[in-house]
Design an enzyme around this catalytic site. Sequence first.
Site, short mmCIF file in Angstrom:
data_model
loop_
_atom_site.label_atom_id
_atom_site.label_comp_id
_atom_site.label_asym_id
_atom_site.label_seq_id
_atom_site.Cartn_x
_atom_site.Cartn_y
_atom_site.Cartn_z
N GLY A 1 4.19 10.68 26.46
CA GLY A 1 4.69 11.52 25.36
C GLY A 1 4.11 11.08 24.04
O GLY A 1 3.16 10.29 24.00
N ASN A 2 4.67 11.59 22.97
CA ASN A 2 4.21 11.17 21.64
C ASN A 2 5.40 11.16 20.69
O ASN A 2 6.52 11.52 21.07
CB ASN A 2 3.10 12.08 21.15
CG ASN A 2 3.56 13.51 21.05
OD1 ASN A 2 4.38 13.84 20.22
ND2 ASN A 2 3.05 14.35 21.94
#
Length: 418
Positions: free
Chosen positions: A202-203
Site C-alpha cells: 500500500g501507500n
Amino acid sequence: MFVVVGVSGGVAAYKSVHLVRLLVLAGHEVHVVPTEDSLRFVGTSTWESISRNPVTTSVHDDVAQVRHVALGQAADLIIVAPATANTLARMTAGLADNLLGTTLLATTAPVVVAPAMHTEMWSHPATQHNMATLRARGVHVVGPADGPLTGGDSGPGRMSEPDEIFQAALAAVPGDADLAGLRVTVSTGGTREPIDPVRFLGNRSSGKQGAEVALTAARRGAEVRLLAAHVGDGVLMEASRHPRVEIVHTGTAVELQDAAVAAAVDADIVAMVAAVADYRVAEASDEKLSKQGGEGLTLELVQNPDILAGLVRNRSPGQTIVGFAAETAHTDDELIAKGRAKRRRKGVDLLAVNAVGWKKGFESTDNELLILDADDDVVAQVRGSKRAVAGALWDAVLTARQRTRMESTDGSLSLPEM
Ligand code: CTP
C-alpha cells in the site's frame, strides 16, 4: 445547493414558510432547523410539507447519523430567518445546546441572518455589539426593515421580505456555481494490492486531498463521482453527506481502473488524485504466508495498468483530464522539471505536483502544490488547507477549459497537445 434554514422564535417565522418555498421551487435541497420556541409560531408539519424533508430540533434525534453536525457540514448555505435577538446572541457566544446551534458551529458555509425583533431590542448596545461581532466573522445580514411591528409600534426590526432574503442569500454563496452542469470524476486514497489474505502493498495516501477536490466541485455545482480507494478514517464523511457526491468504493489498481473507465464515459472532467500502486503481486496467495525458516522472501511483482494514461488515450471530445504527482525534490526547479516530464509522459491537460518526503505532504490538513498546464507553464502555485488547494485546482481547470474552447474556435491557435 444544500440549504439549511434555521428558524428562531418570532412571529415572522410565518414569512419564512414562503422563503423555504422559494428555495425549494428554485431546485435547492432545503432542510429546516427550527428552535423549540419557534414551533409555537409555525409547527413541524408545515416545515416538513414545504421543505419535503424531515424536521428535528433536538441534538438527540437521529444520533447515529451524527445529525447535530451533519447538516452544518453538508450545507452550501445557511439562512437564519427570523433571527431573534436571543438567537443572534447565542450565535455570537457559539452556544450549541440545540440543533441550530450545533449546525451553525459545524459549518464552513456562508451564513445569512435576517434579524427580526422590536426596535428597542435591535437598538440595544448588546444586540448591536453582537451584530458587529457576527459581521466581523463574515456573517451576512439582511435587514431588518423599517416598518410596522407586531405590537402596533413601528421602526427598524421588521424581518425583510422573503424575496429579499432569498436574493441576498444566493448572492452570499461564493463563486456561485461555476461548475454547475459539469460531471466530474475524482479518484482518491491509495490502492492496496494483496499479498495474501491479511497483507498488502500500500501507500501513505490518506485520501484527504481528493475528498476536498470532490467536495469543492460539488459545492461549486458539479455532479461528482468520487472513486475512493483506501482512505483514512472519517475522510469521506463530509463528501458522503453531500447530495451531489456519489461515492464508489474500490480497492486495488485494477478495481480502480474499472471504476474510472466506467465513470469517465460521461464525465466532463476527470481528476486522478489517487495514489495508484505501480505494481501488484503476480499471484497473491490464497493462504496466509508463513515464515520459511530463516530464509528471506521474494515476491514477484507485475506492473499495474496506468489508469491515467488509458483515460487520456480514450478521452471523449472536450473532456479535461487532470493528474496528480507526488515527487521528491530538493528545489522548486527540480520539482517543476520532474512535473513537466511527467505531464508530457501522461498527456494530461493539467498536472498538480507536490513535493513529498517522509515528513511532508501526507496525513496533514495542509498542502502545497504547483499546477502545470498543457503548455507546461506553471499556472498556479498554492499553499494552504487542502480545501483551499482544491479551490485553486478548480480555478485552473476552468481556465484551461475556457482556453481550449477559445482555441478550438480560432483556427490560428493550435489545440493543446493531448
Ligand atoms: N496513476 C494512474 N495509474 C497508475 C499510476 C499512477 O492512473 N498505475 C496516476 C495517479 O493517479 C496520478 C498520476 O498518475 O494522477 C501520477 O502518479 P504517479 O504515481 O506520480 O505516476 P507514475 O506513472 O507512477 O510515475 P513514476 O512511477 O514514473 O514516477
